[in-house]
Design a protein around this motif. Sequence first.
Motif, PDB file in Angstrom:
ATOM      1  N   VAL A 172       0.786  -1.207  -0.134  1.00  0.00           N
ATOM      2  CA  VAL A 172      -0.142  -0.198  -0.072  1.00  0.00           C
ATOM      3  C   VAL A 172       0.795   1.262  -0.200  1.00  0.00           C
ATOM      4  O   VAL A 172       2.174   1.230   0.331  1.00  0.00           O
ATOM      5  N   ASN A 173       0.423   2.342  -0.557  1.00  0.00           N
ATOM      6  CA  ASN A 173       1.175   3.608  -0.284  1.00  0.00           C
ATOM      7  C   ASN A 173       1.283   4.080   1.160  1.00  0.00           C
ATOM      8  O   ASN A 173       0.735   3.720   1.892  1.00  0.00           O
ATOM      9  N   ILE A 174       2.083   5.072   1.257  1.00  0.00           N
ATOM     10  CA  ILE A 174       2.358   5.475   2.513  1.00  0.00           C
ATOM     11  C   ILE A 174       1.003   6.041   3.326  1.00  0.00           C
ATOM     12  O   ILE A 174       0.853   5.591   4.466  1.00  0.00           O
ATOM     13  N   PRO A 175       0.239   7.122   2.924  1.00  0.00           N
ATOM     14  CA  PRO A 175      -0.968   7.304   3.801  1.00  0.00           C
ATOM     15  C   PRO A 175      -1.605   6.100   4.120  1.00  0.00           C
ATOM     16  O   PRO A 175      -2.358   6.107   5.074  1.00  0.00           O
ATOM     17  N   GLU A 176      -1.992   5.248   2.957  1.00  0.00           N
ATOM     18  CA  GLU A 176      -2.672   4.075   3.362  1.00  0.00           C
ATOM     19  C   GLU A 176      -2.436   3.248   4.483  1.00  0.00           C
ATOM     20  O   GLU A 176      -2.873   2.693   5.277  1.00  0.00           O
ATOM     21  N   TYR A 177      -0.918   3.236   4.615  1.00  0.00           N
ATOM     22  CA  TYR A 177      -0.345   2.300   5.545  1.00  0.00           C
ATOM     23  C   TYR A 177      -0.754   2.964   7.017  1.00  0.00           C
ATOM     24  O   TYR A 177      -1.072   2.111   7.948  1.00  0.00           O
ATOM     25  N   TYR A 178      -0.740   4.484   7.141  1.00  0.00           N
ATOM     26  CA  TYR A 178      -0.839   4.749   8.363  1.00  0.00           C
ATOM     27  C   TYR A 178      -2.409   4.861   8.826  1.00  0.00           C
ATOM     28  O   TYR A 178      -2.691   5.204   9.824  1.00  0.00           O
ATOM     29  N   GLU A 225       3.521  17.079  12.877  1.00  0.00           N
ATOM     30  CA  GLU A 225       2.920  18.104  11.796  1.00  0.00           C
ATOM     31  C   GLU A 225       2.697  17.149  10.366  1.00  0.00           C
ATOM     32  O   GLU A 225       1.532  17.260   9.878  1.00  0.00           O
ATOM     33  N   LYS A 226       3.639  16.691   9.766  1.00  0.00           N
ATOM     34  CA  LYS A 226       3.871  15.982   8.666  1.00  0.00           C
ATOM     35  C   LYS A 226       2.754  14.747   8.903  1.00  0.00           C
ATOM     36  O   LYS A 226       2.046  14.623   7.691  1.00  0.00           O
ATOM     37  N   LEU A 227       3.031  13.967   9.700  1.00  0.00           N
ATOM     38  CA  LEU A 227       2.089  12.643   9.773  1.00  0.00           C
ATOM     39  C   LEU A 227       0.867  13.009   9.847  1.00  0.00           C
ATOM     40  O   LEU A 227       0.150  12.392   9.111  1.00  0.00           O
ATOM     41  N   LEU A 228       0.195  14.113  10.568  1.00  0.00           N
ATOM     42  CA  LEU A 228      -0.965  14.295  10.395  1.00  0.00           C
ATOM     43  C   LEU A 228      -1.613  15.039   9.245  1.00  0.00           C
ATOM     44  O   LEU A 228      -2.711  14.923   8.752  1.00  0.00           O
ATOM     45  N   ARG A 229      -0.766  15.831   8.829  1.00  0.00           N
ATOM     46  CA  ARG A 229      -1.147  16.451   7.235  1.00  0.00           C
ATOM     47  C   ARG A 229      -0.994  15.520   6.082  1.00  0.00           C
ATOM     48  O   ARG A 229      -1.932  15.619   5.331  1.00  0.00           O
ATOM     49  N   SER A 230      -0.220  14.735   6.039  1.00  0.00           N
ATOM     50  CA  SER A 230       0.195  13.796   4.805  1.00  0.00           C
ATOM     51  C   SER A 230      -0.606  12.541   5.010  1.00  0.00           C
ATOM     52  O   SER A 230      -0.692  11.794   4.160  1.00  0.00           O
ATOM     53  N   CYS A 231      -0.883  12.190   6.280  1.00  0.00           N
ATOM     54  CA  CYS A 231      -1.506  10.956   6.429  1.00  0.00           C
ATOM     55  C   CYS A 231      -2.878  11.171   7.189  1.00  0.00           C
ATOM     56  O   CYS A 231      -3.033  10.656   8.464  1.00  0.00           O
ATOM     57  N   PRO A 232      -3.778  11.785   6.679  1.00  0.00           N
ATOM     58  CA  PRO A 232      -5.083  12.221   7.192  1.00  0.00           C
ATOM     59  C   PRO A 232      -5.747  10.953   8.153  1.00  0.00           C
ATOM     60  O   PRO A 232      -6.581  10.994   8.574  1.00  0.00           O
ATOM     61  N   GLY A 233      -5.624   9.813   7.443  1.00  0.00           N
ATOM     62  CA  GLY A 233      -6.387   8.773   7.879  1.00  0.00           C
ATOM     63  C   GLY A 233      -5.776   8.104   9.201  1.00  0.00           C
ATOM     64  O   GLY A 233      -6.314   7.355   9.779  1.00  0.00           O
ATOM     65  N   VAL A 234      -4.691   8.464   9.621  1.00  0.00           N
ATOM     66  CA  VAL A 234      -4.149   8.125  11.115  1.00  0.00           C
ATOM     67  C   VAL A 234      -5.224   8.221  12.313  1.00  0.00           C
ATOM     68  O   VAL A 234      -5.981   9.278  12.110  1.00  0.00           O
ATOM     69  N   LYS A 235      -5.312   7.119  13.027  1.00  0.00           N
ATOM     70  CA  LYS A 235      -6.322   7.382  14.011  1.00  0.00           C
ATOM     71  C   LYS A 235      -6.047   8.242  15.133  1.00  0.00           C
ATOM     72  O   LYS A 235      -6.717   8.950  15.370  1.00  0.00           O
TER      73      LYS A 235
END
Length: 517
Positions: free
Chosen positions: A2-8, A28-38
């Motif tokens: 899976v791509n990176i945002p989908e992984y997180y 900041e980067k994790l929340l902005r670029s991986c908006p699906g993170v729980k």
Amino acid sequence: MVNIPEYYAGKNVLISGATGFMGKVLLEKLLRSCPGVKAVYVLVRSKAGQSPKARVADMINCKLFERLQAEQPDFAEKIIAVNSELTLLELDLSKEDQGILVENINVVFHCAATIRFNEPLKDAMQLNVLATQKMLALAHRMKHLEIFIHVSTAYAHCDREVIEEVVYPPPVNYRKLIDSLDWMDDDLVATLTPKLIGERPNTYTYTKALAEYLVQQEAGDLNVAIVRPSIVGASWKEPFPGWIDNFNGPSGIFIAAGKGILRTMRASNDAVADLVPVDVVINTTLAAAWFSGSQRVNRPRSILVYNCTTGGINPFRWGEVEYCINMTFKNNPLEQAFRRPNVNLRSNPFTNQYWTTVSHTLPALLYDGYLTLMGHKPRMMKTITRLHKAMMVLEYFTSHSWVWNTDNVAMLLSNMSPEDKKVFNFDVRQLNWAEYMESYCMGTKKYVLNEELSGLPAARKHLNKLRNIRYTFNTILVVLIWRVFIARSQMARNIWYFVVSLCFKFLSYFRASSTMR
């Protein structure tokens, strides 16, 4: 894969050191670029009467998070502050918090460390080694952990000229050292420290090397990777160019140069300045967790180590750093500069010491004398003393070059999708150093010193005033030399007239040559 945002997406992440420079950018980067993170759990201790929750609220209310705020107004709801003190037993976590982390965490980023290079060895061991051991112990209890990322430093093994992407055994058994430090008093530890660290320049690099080996030895069946950044500087692109919020590392040196306080520095012009933008480090870190987390079933037996450096891929030398700093701050000066920016790098220690006395100490003493006469508190010698201490710490790194292997970084990049390469870019071959250095210097002006760009005309006017003062001073100095030394000696006058006439002859010759052309 899976791509990176989908992984997180749907995952719970734990970050130690989230209030530090790199930790903030990671959050900041994790929340902005991986908006699906729980959810993102951050380990924070109470400080200056502020609770962990209040400290996090203050932290996210800064320039760094403005873009995230605009794109995801409710992002703060995903951040969960956990009261913790890394140097205490079981990280000082309550039983309730331990239970929550053990049951929920999928990814751990261990970024916490002391970055004070000359921290007493006992303190550096507590923060860099024992805290890592406690984090690993907690990770072993986590039921759904997929990957543990340990953030180290590329200089952990700076006693070697060539540094591979492997964990090297330390010169001492870290377990025995931990036991010994328990009963040693501070004076004995201070006496033994130079012998223990050997050819390494400070306790920071020494304890980071010990921490890496501890991770390797105590990881057990955990899926672990290590990221080693070199000298971390301002952001390259994200969330916007030039973001920096502290005086640490080279930033304080750049500011001192821009203010005209720093005029000379011990460094080799040809040595590689292995600067790496903070967003490059964070993108590498997030990608490393994605890759190892996705491959955990078929992961390699040895720990993957990533040398997050630039020197071997896109080298930039200290002499070029000097030129960029001088040019940027002359065109875009800092407010109320002490002198015009004109820092010079010198590899010879004796020459550097001479110019340190002439360009730093004497002007500082004169200025403090002036302040005293005007009824103000002298402050420049105190500033110069702090600056010299900072330069002594950096001297080792500005006078040497290393060769870092970056095969794993190249492998990681090759496994990413085209879209992930854009969103999580860490390909430093694309980095234009002149543009980056200008953004970096302007970042120190805007975000560290909080100087508005609207103040540039006044700052330029002030710089021109300093230039005129300098020219006037030099003219008076030449006249004094003439009156005191040359005008009183016939031989000196003859030499003076000979040199002046020779200069006129050369000027006449070049003028005649250009006329004939």
